[in-house]
Design an enzyme around this catalytic site. Structure first.
Site, PDB file in Angstrom:
ATOM      1  N   SER A   1       0.830  -1.206   0.000  1.00 44.79           N
ATOM      2  CA  SER A   1       0.000   0.000   0.000  1.00 44.79           C
ATOM      3  C   SER A   1       0.858   1.246   0.000  1.00 44.79           C
ATOM      4  CB  SER A   1      -0.904   0.001   1.234  1.00 44.79           C
ATOM      5  OG  SER A   1      -1.512   1.264   1.421  1.00 44.79           O
TER       6      SER A   1
ATOM      7  N   TYR B   1      -2.508  -0.219  10.007  1.00 45.46           N
ATOM      8  CA  TYR B   1      -2.664  -0.760   8.652  1.00 45.46           C
ATOM      9  C   TYR B   1      -1.360  -0.635   7.871  1.00 45.46           C
ATOM     10  CZ  TYR B   1      -4.046  -0.999   3.748  1.00 45.46           C
ATOM     11  OH  TYR B   1      -4.119  -1.322   2.417  1.00 45.46           O
TER      12      TYR B   1
END
Length: 339
Positions: A132, A157
């Protein structure tokens, strides 16, 4: 481009990127095994709608299972013997990782560990996994390049995605598994994720509710995002699938940014979404807006360098937000039957 005698295993196949990748491979006549737990992080009906479309292809096989279940993962590998694995199953969302950290550890760490172990014991030609843009944290040097220092994640995350890259590198080093990590930048488009801002803004409009914008109302120092249309994500992905990294005396692991290389101000993006929705509906659309402080874990800007991707496969994303958001609003109004 695709070797039709190969089997592709896609985890998270009922997810946004997973669905579009699986469809692209199936359209090319490839055999695709889809693994997904169909969790309720967002509307399960949307996941089921994607899945129903994939079931129209003879070469598609669906297995309901969770990558954090080692037995389920190994069962998929033993039964179908995939040649290429694309791990897109993960618990997504920056803000949700603050509310519910347990599921991130379970899915993004234990789940990915199970995928790596399966690739170790059932060797594959190539493992591709989703990282990501969040790994870049609050990096101020732009555009973000794959060689940047990324050891200061600002959300759990992001930390799990950085951990995935480290785990993948280690397994690649120890067991010579060809592995590619993909740092996706704010993916959007039709059949997308309802937890994403553009989707939520559209829902709020039809509910007659104001949208919440986390930039303190500071238009001069607005948030920037490298919004990347789903078709560009899939094009980059399929090109990379067939070019696994070579050891060449080193470790066969690499990472790529897949982003639009053209960050947009959040307020400009919202205005473009209003115009696109207006064209779909045939009337002027203006969202009611409430401005709030930036949320913990959010970053002020994302901006991808795509030089490495272009050099490797001759492609860089180029879909404008005008084109991409128009396709989204057209789909949204048809799918939800709103006007």
């Amino acid at each position: 481009m695709f070797e039709k005698n190969k089997t592709y295993l896609i985890t998270g196949a009922a997810g946004f990127i997973g669905y579009f990748l699986a469809r692209r491979l199936l359209e090319q006549g490839c055999r695709v095994i889809g693994l997904d737990n169909l969790n309720d992080y967002y509307d399960v009906n949307l996941k089921k709608a994607r899945l129903e479309k994939l079931r129209n292809y003879e070469q598609f096989i669906f297995m309901k299972g969770d990558i954090s279940d080692k037995e389920a993962v190994f069962g998929a590998f033993e039964t179908h013997e995939p040649h290429i694995v694309v791990n897109l199953a993960a618990q997504a969302g920056v803000r949700y990782s603050i509310e519910n950290p347990d599921v991130y550890i379970q899915s993004n760490l234990i789940g990915f560990y199970n995928i790596l172990e399966a690739c170790r014991h059932h060797p594959v030609d190539h493992l591709v996994y989703a990282s990501s843009s969040s790994v870049y944290g609050e990096n101020e040097k732009v555009p973000f390049t794959e060689t940047d220092f990324v050891d200061h994640p600002v959300s759990l995350y992001a930390a799990t995605k950085k951990s995935n890259e480290l785990m993948a590198y280690t397994y690649s080093h120890l067991y010579k598994i060809p592995v590619t990590g993909l740092r996706f930048f704010t993916v959007y488009g039709p059949m997308g994720r309802p937890d994403m801002a553009y989707f939520g803004f559209t829902q709020k409009y039809f509910a007659g509710e104001p949208i919440r914008i986390f930039n303190n109302g500071d238009v001069e120092n607005d948030l920037y995002r490298d919004f990347t249309y789903i078709d560009d994500i899939v094009e980059g992905l399929v090109r990379l699938l067939e070019v696994p990294p070579m050891a060449d005396g080193g470790v066969p692991h690499t990472v790529f940014n897949i982003g639009n290389h053209r960050p947009e101000k959040l307020m400009d993006f919202i205005e473009t979404l209003e115009k696109a929705l207006g064209r779909t509906l045939g009337r002027e659309v203006l969202f009611k807006k409430v401005f709030e402080p930036i949320k913990p874990g959010d970053v002020p800007a994302t901006f991808a360098s795509t030089d490495r991707l272009e050099k490797a496969v001759g492609f860089k994303p180029s879909t404008s937000i005008e084109e991409g958001l128009q396709k989204f609003t057209d789909w949204y109004c048809e799918y939800y039957q709103v006007k």
